[in-house]
Design an enzyme around this catalytic site. Structure first.
Site, PDB file in Angstrom:
ATOM      1  N   GLU A 197       0.817  -1.215   0.000  1.00 12.86           N
ATOM      2  CA  GLU A 197       0.000   0.000   0.000  1.00 12.86           C
ATOM      3  C   GLU A 197       0.854   1.271   0.000  1.00 12.86           C
ATOM      4  OE1 GLU A 197      -2.367  -3.350   1.751  1.00 12.86           O
ATOM      5  OE2 GLU A 197      -0.372  -2.505   2.130  1.00 12.86           O
ATOM      6  N   GLU A 312     -16.284  -0.062 -12.311  1.00  8.32           N
ATOM      7  CA  GLU A 312     -16.321  -1.142 -13.302  1.00  8.32           C
ATOM      8  C   GLU A 312     -17.001  -2.338 -12.664  1.00  8.32           C
ATOM      9  OE1 GLU A 312     -12.619  -2.316 -15.289  1.00  8.32           O
ATOM     10  OE2 GLU A 312     -13.286  -4.404 -15.216  1.00  8.32           O
TER      11      GLU A 312
END
Length: 527
Positions: A197, A312
């Site tokens: 991250e 999406e």
């Protein structure tokens, strides 16, 4: 937005009784508490970057068929669908200034048989942003290639993209597609196993700051706080290599330029064992379980006070499965999926599209794999657009609330416009296979649904139906008697002569009853 425990499906309806197969549900005529309004252009699309020139065409030959299909939705919702241009191929796209065509792609079937994993885009690619009047877009920059070619592409395409999206055509930028899969991608990793991250956030901030500098030089009018922003992080899910919650805590929005929290979701995989039409798609509990991860993520990120969207999504990843994702059953799934998301505070849904993709709502061009045409999932898009329509009003809140039904193969929703009940959708997802029933003389099974609405003052309601011969059919679909087939009028609505419409139902003592055949949907209109 407010998180609702997905195990508690009872939002505002209670079962009054079940007798002789008829179910009665109490529904509030006014907006239930803790119900969020959907965003503008709730019904939107994501288009694979390598397929975008097929879908939109170019300045010389715009794709009027696609534009007509988008206009149909605008005519219902008042806003043309927002188009996210991206997907897997945005992270393969390299710029070639001398390329005479929009794209030059090479498919490696070992990586994917459906889209090019070696892809070059030329200057004319950006013409496609000028073929659909009144449409807003997001453009996806390549973040997967972090070498010199990727950086050169980013620097070269910033001015081309921003010039193409000036004059009100931009809704947001996007840097990278599904970076939580970069170190594990089945198409080949583009980051090391140490990808985490903190590294992602540092690289993303460096990239977005580069974009801002490029915009300041090429399109300074797009650098204001009102016009400059991103949808992010566009992760494939909630439990891959990168944790979305840790990503935000590590400073993803340090520059305060993220406008939409975007996540991706697919119900299952095209080749996953055990995937079926009834068990996977036409199954409300499957949808609830799948989207629960994003709902939990939206709750955990609610302190950032940003809208949460699905940038999406579609039925089955790997571009869908034939006989499932392209069937009428997938249209019914699409209604349930979209309205469930709306009822849970997800503000906008971008259904992913691509040339030759099985789950696509329409095939934009003729290819050696599929003919140009409107596919069953598009009719689901139309039904959802009807449900979230503000009617003849503008700038009003539209909210959707779930009506809990007892069977996992059925669902229902209420739409509230300006706080008043306006529509009810009932989706009967019990599978009716046209092929296996064609030789029988038995009538198509159906179920009655009764809704008790205290305070309703109408004596009758109109009904619009989404119908086809069966859940497995891939043609012959109508909504309210209309066909949107390419062959009839290039995607514009055509009223068929052989269908029943104009149906009305009596409201007696505040109760209205509708009969819904298996594998069909009905919308009751109270306005």
């Amino acid at each position: 937005m407010r998180f609702r425990d997905v195990l508690d499906l009872v939002v505002f309806a209670s079962i009054a009784g079940i007798t002789n197969g008829e179910k009665t549900f109490f529904i509030s005529s006014t907006l239930p508490a803790n119900t969020s309004a959907v965003l503008e252009a709730f019904v939107s699309f994501s288009i694979e970057l390598s397929s975008f020139p097929d879908y939109a065409g170019n300045v010389s030959v715009p794709n009027a068929f696609s534009n007509n299909l988008l206009n149909n939705i605008e005519n219902l919702t008042g806003t043309k669908p927002f188009i996210r241009v991206g997907g897997n191929t945005q992270d393969y796209a390299l710029y070639n200034s001398s390329l005479a065509v929009a794209i030059n792609g090479t498919i490696n079937v070992q990586k994917s048989p459906d889209y090019p994993t070696t892809l070059y885009i030329g200057p004319s690619f950006f013409e496609s942003y000028s073929t659909w009047p009144g449409t807003k877009f997001s453009h996806g920059f390549n973040f997967g290639n972090n070498g010199s070619a990727g950086r050169e592409t980013l620097l070269a395409t910033i001015p081309l993209a921003c010039k193409a999206l000036e004059n009100g055509k931009l809704f947001n930028w996007e840097l990278g597609n599904e970076p939580d899969l970069y170190s594990t991608s089945a198409q080949g990793p583009v980051r090391p196993h140490s990808w985490n991250e903190e590294t992602y956030v540092n690289q993303w901030l460096n990239g977005t700051r580069t974009i801002r500098l490029g915009l300041a030089q090429a399109c300074p009018n797009l650098t204001s706080n009102a016009s400059y922003g991103y949808l992010a992080p566009s992760f494939a899910g909630t439990s891959n290599t990168l944790n979305p919650i840790i990503t935000w805590r590590d400073g993803l929005d340090a520059d305060k330029n993220i406008k939409l929290i975007s996540s991706h979701n697919y119900i299952g995989g095209a080749t996953q064992p055990g995937v079926t039409l009834q068990g996977t798609l036409m199954n409300h509990s499957s949808t609830v379980a799948s989207i629960s991860h994003q709902i939990n993520e939206s709750r955990l990120l609610s302190n950032y006070s940003l809208p949460f969207i699905l940038g999406e999504t579609n039925s089955l990843y790997n571009q869908g499965a034939p006989g499932l994702s392209d069937s009428f059953g997938a249209a019914l799934w699409g209604i349930d999926f979209n309205l469930w998301c709306a009822s849970q505070g997800i503000g906008r849904i971008h259904m992913h599209q691509g040339t030759n993709y099985r789950y696509a709502s329409w095939q934009p061009v003729n290819t050696n794999k599929a003919p140009m045409g409107t596919k069953p999932p598009y009719y689901g898009n139309i039904a959802v657009a009807t449900m979230v329509s503000p009617g003849n009003q503008t700038s009003v809140n539209v909210s959707v609330s779930n009506i809990a039904l007892p069977n996992i193969f059925e669902s229902a929703y209420g739409t509230y416009v300006k706080g008043a009940l306006t529509r009810i959708a009932v989706i009967n997802m019990v599978e009716y296979n046209y092929t296996t029933n064609i030789s029988t003389s038995s009538p198509r099974p159906s179920s009655n649904y009764s809704f008790s609405i205290p305070g309703v003052n109408r004596k009758e309601v109109s009904v619009q139906r989404l119908m086809a011969n069966g859940s497995n059919t891939v043609s012959g679909v109508t909504f309210d008697g209309y066909s949107y087939n390419y062959e009839l009028d290039n995607g514009k609505p055509v009223l068929l002569k052989n269908v029943t419409r104009g149906e009305t139902l009596r409201v007696m003592d505040g109760i209205v009853t509708v009969d819904v055949p298996d594998s069909s949907a009905a919308i009751l209109n109270f306005s």
